[in-house]
Design a protein around this motif. Structure first.
Motif, PDB file in Angstrom:
ATOM      1  N   ALA A  26       0.807  -1.217   0.000  1.00 35.16           N
ATOM      2  CA  ALA A  26       0.000   0.000   0.000  1.00 35.16           C
ATOM      3  C   ALA A  26       0.836   1.260   0.000  1.00 35.16           C
ATOM      4  O   ALA A  26       0.468   2.262  -0.595  1.00 35.16           O
ATOM      5  N   ASN A  27       1.977   1.239   0.682  1.00 36.85           N
ATOM      6  CA  ASN A  27       2.782   2.442   0.808  1.00 36.85           C
ATOM      7  C   ASN A  27       3.998   2.433  -0.102  1.00 36.85           C
ATOM      8  O   ASN A  27       4.962   3.142   0.167  1.00 36.85           O
ATOM      9  N   ASP A  28       3.977   1.627  -1.142  1.00 39.17           N
ATOM     10  CA  ASP A  28       5.147   1.539  -2.014  1.00 39.17           C
ATOM     11  C   ASP A  28       4.739   1.457  -3.479  1.00 39.17           C
ATOM     12  O   ASP A  28       5.303   0.701  -4.247  1.00 39.17           O
ATOM     13  N   THR A  29       3.741   2.202  -3.877  1.00 40.52           N
ATOM     14  CA  THR A  29       3.319   2.231  -5.273  1.00 40.52           C
ATOM     15  C   THR A  29       4.364   2.962  -6.099  1.00 40.52           C
ATOM     16  O   THR A  29       4.760   4.083  -5.764  1.00 40.52           O
ATOM     17  N   ARG A  30       4.797   2.354  -7.176  1.00 43.04           N
ATOM     18  CA  ARG A  30       5.822   2.939  -8.037  1.00 43.04           C
ATOM     19  C   ARG A  30       5.240   3.215  -9.428  1.00 43.04           C
ATOM     20  O   ARG A  30       4.061   3.034  -9.681  1.00 43.04           O
ATOM     21  N   LEU A  31       6.127   3.649 -10.301  1.00 37.89           N
ATOM     22  CA  LEU A  31       5.762   3.996 -11.687  1.00 37.89           C
ATOM     23  C   LEU A  31       4.753   5.140 -11.723  1.00 37.89           C
ATOM     24  O   LEU A  31       3.828   5.151 -12.543  1.00 37.89           O
ATOM     25  N   LEU A  32       4.898   6.086 -10.819  1.00 40.76           N
ATOM     26  CA  LEU A  32       4.076   7.300 -10.819  1.00 40.76           C
ATOM     27  C   LEU A  32       4.779   8.328 -11.698  1.00 40.76           C
ATOM     28  O   LEU A  32       5.953   8.636 -11.494  1.00 40.76           O
ATOM     29  N   ARG A  33       4.064   8.885 -12.670  1.00 39.41           N
ATOM     30  CA  ARG A  33       4.728   9.675 -13.699  1.00 39.41           C
ATOM     31  C   ARG A  33       4.105  11.060 -13.881  1.00 39.41           C
ATOM     32  O   ARG A  33       2.947  11.295 -13.547  1.00 39.41           O
ATOM     33  N   PHE A  34       4.905  11.968 -14.452  1.00 37.57           N
ATOM     34  CA  PHE A  34       4.486  13.300 -14.897  1.00 37.57           C
ATOM     35  C   PHE A  34       3.718  14.075 -13.817  1.00 37.57           C
ATOM     36  O   PHE A  34       2.578  14.493 -14.027  1.00 37.57           O
ATOM     37  N   PRO A  35       4.310  14.297 -12.659  1.00 38.14           N
ATOM     38  CA  PRO A  35       3.575  14.966 -11.579  1.00 38.14           C
ATOM     39  C   PRO A  35       3.456  16.472 -11.799  1.00 38.14           C
ATOM     40  O   PRO A  35       4.257  17.097 -12.493  1.00 38.14           O
TER      41      PRO A  35
END
Length: 672
Positions: A26-35
């Motif tokens: 839950a606290n380690d979501t990755r591949l978050l892009r273009f913030p």
């Protein structure tokens, strides 16, 4: 067979999606892009859709669910509206919606591009760059006006969806406005989607300030490294990303003092795709989103989790394209790499086998050993691609052949005796490894280019490869595995490539551009050389007879023991150097020809003293002359425009006396 392949790949896709369906912690979501941020919330793209979360992190909420992808969100100056790039209606266009979510409004209408993909090195079309600070106008980069995909134009559109207006610069990449909108800081080139690391060439980005009132232009970075993603903050400082430290890090430039400082010092992963608010900026690093406070200049990761059904990660049956397909030696099975796994499939009957079943690793470049016992492939299970083999029936565990890889391996090839593997890498080496002892031998190192074309001889004793040299034409080289010597099979006068050995191992075949037939223009006094490449062959031993030696049908005389009428004289099918010398005995000389003399052909081989041979084998060389480099090659095609014409029959037939004829024939044949 077609249905069988569909079954293989859908099975592989089903297996991989089953593994991927497990949610990350839950606290380690990755591949978050273009913030992007408005200092209250952060909006970013995940799995192709937009999500929003508070600046302190937490569970993100989805904003979009349309077809295609939604990327590059940017907040308006007041933080109440959100512009982004999406594909709701098919094309990649600019949309706007309330910052907290709502129905998107389309602002642009442009032509469809042939290259418009997030994975393309040019990036997608119509990327939202920024908003003006004093007006509700959105600036985006468009590529549809130019035939050249390297050229992007900076366009501006308002919320009424009026016709876009180009900014007064001929081209541009990422851009930002000064607080009063009188100037822009921008990249003139865009390379942010390229995978080249530490590039220092002419396409490296600099950051330029352009005065929209006076037209004055100033380079504020002037560094050979990549300097991109300019962000002009309310404090009148320009933040940007630079590769001048090896890894891409954040820097800041003070226009008043004309000084540049480094803000982050990452050595593991790059800073990617930053965006700025009034008090902070956000950026990608190692798949997470980080936030930098402009006042304290301190960065920290934002703890974000995604809790959705993630329909795209559910198991599905889908057709996928294999990355490689190679047959077994007997043709009864094929080895296939698809979605990072290695499969074998039968021609008709039997099960499909997933040999690797490693969703956490990527396997590729699989090939079957000539004896049919093993499959060789590359896998990054250790973190770097290494060379492995395993039993072809899936009965045993894999054997790792190489360790400590420092570069990218590619294209392993079995030796015909199944005892060695030959492969290339991005350090521009060609090497072999002994399967039993794991001993690695350097075949060649090319300082100029990666070695991509190579082949084994049928007896596994020789290796031929294409050697490219900067500023020169490519040539074929041969390596002898017995003594480690290297021989030039071709010279540098003509480009040569694609070496291959004949099945009997007596010949080296290759393609070469040495056929010169100029074609002249109908309107200009210019000429061009087309279709220059032909297939040629070189004998690997001086004892090898030419397959293109001259042949002649001769008339046999009954009762004399000569060949029957119409048969081929075996002496005429030998090499020119092996042809029998005309006898001085009149009784044994052939009769003079009657009737019209046969015309000379244009496809005869070169004279005996220029027979091309190369002797790469140790047994064929003397210590004083370890190499034999041919000066010419025979064409393996039916005819060659460069071949010397054969001598006419009257120039070689025995005359009244036994003295040999002169070397040059008369200009016309004698009257018979």
């Amino acid at each position: 067979m077609k249905r069988l392949f569909v079954f293989i790949f859908t099975l592989g896709c089903f297996y991989l999606n089953c593994a991927a369906s497990a949610q990350t912690p839950a606290n380690d979501t990755r591949l978050l892009r273009f913030p992007a941020t408005n200092d209250t919330d952060i909006t970013f793209s995940y799995a192709g859709q937009l999500y929003t979360v508070g600046v302190k992190g937490g569970v993100a909420r989805r904003l979009t669910s349309g077809p295609g992808y939604a990327i590059f969100p940017r907040y308006s100056a007041d933080g109440k509206q959100l512009a982004f790039t999406a594909q709701y209606d098919g094309n990649t266009e600019v949309y706007v919606m309330p910052a907290n979510g709502g129905a998107p409004k389309r602002l642009t209408y442009s032509a469809t591009l042939g290259r418009d993909d997030l994975a393309d090195r040019m990036g997608p079309d119509n990327i939202v760059m920024t908003w003006r600070n004093t007006a509700d106008e959105i600036t985006y980069r468009s590529r549809w006006r130019s035939w050249d995909p390297f050229i992007g134009h900076l366009m501006s559109v308002n919320l009424d969806g009026n016709l876009p207006v180009q900014l007064p610069v001929p081209r541009g990449g990422f851009v930002t406005y000064s607080p009063d909108d009188t100037k822009i800081a921008y990249n003139r080139v865009f390379r942010e989607f390229r995978t080249w690391k530490n590039y220092r060439g002419g396409m490296a980005d600099d950051i330029w300030i352009y005065d929209l009132k006076t037209g004055a232009l100033e380079n504020i970075t002037n560094n050979p490294a990549q300097d991109l993603f300019p962000m002009w903050a309310p404090n009148n400082r320009i933040y940007f990303v630079s590769e001048r430290t090896g890894r891409a890090n954040l820097f800041v430039y003070d226009p008043a003092k004309k000084q540049t400082r480094q803000l982050t010092d990452y050595t593991d992963y790059d800073v990617k795709f930053p965006s700025i608010g009034k008090k902070s900026l956000v950026y990608e690093h190692a798949g997470q989103i980080w936030r930098l406070n402009l006042a304290t200049e301190k960065s920290a990761p934002v703890d974000i989790s995604i809790r959705e059904d993630l329909a795209s990660a559910r198991p599905v049956l889908a057709k996928v394209k294999p990355s490689s397909v190679r047959p077994s030696p007997d043709g009864k099975r094929v080895v296939v790499t698809a979605h990072g796994d290695v499969f074998t499939a039968p021609l008709k009957d039997g099960p499909v086998r997933n040999l690797t079943q490693t969703p956490a690793a990527h396997e590729r470049d699989a090939s079957w050993s000539p004896d049919g016992k093993h499959i060789a492939y590359l896998s990054d299970a250790t973190g770097e691609f290494e060379l492995y083999i395993r039993p072809q029936d899936g009965s045993g565990e894999p054997v790792q052949l190489t360790t400590g890889a420092t570069t990218y391996y590619a294209l392993p090839r079995w030796s015909p005796d199944s005892k060695k593997l030959l492969w290339t890498d991005r350090e521009q080496r060609l090497r072999t490894i002994d399967i039993e002892t794991k001993t690695i031998t350097l075949v060649a190192h090319n300082p100029d280019y990666v070695i991509r074309q190579y082949a084994w001889s049928p007896d596994s004793a020789l290796i031929a490869w294409t050697h490219q040299t900067r500023g020169a034409l490519s040539r074929i080289k041969i390596f002898n595995t017995a003594d480690g010597s290297t021989t030039d099979a071709t010279d540098g006068w003509y480009a040569a490539n694609s070496p291959a050995f004949s099945d009997d191992g007596q010949w080296l075949l290759f393609a070469s551009a040495r056929n010169f037939n100029p074609v002249y223009s109908d309107t200009e006094w210019n000429h061009a050389y087309k279709n220059m490449e032909r297939i040629y062959m070189i004998a690997l031993s001086k004892e090898t007879k030419s397959p293109l030696a001259p042949r002649s049908d001769e008339v046999g005389l009954s009762g004399t023991g000569d060949s029957p009428v119409g048969s081929k004289n075996t002496a005429d099918t030998a090499m020119p150097s092996d042809a029998a010398t005309p006898s001085t005995d009149k009784s044994s000389a052939p009769p003079k020809p009657h009737g019209r003399v046969a015309r000379a052909t244009k496809s005869a081989p070169p004279p005996p003293n220029s027979i091309p041979t190369v002797s790469p084998r140790a047994s064929s060389r003397s210590p004083s002359n370890p190499r034999t480099t041919p000066t010419s090659a025979w064409s393996a095609t039916a005819s060659s425009t460069n071949a010397a014409p054969a001598a006419p029959s009257w120039a070689t037939a025995a005359g009244k006396d036994s003295a040999p004829r002169k070397k040059h024939a008369p200009s016309s044949p004698p009257t018979i």
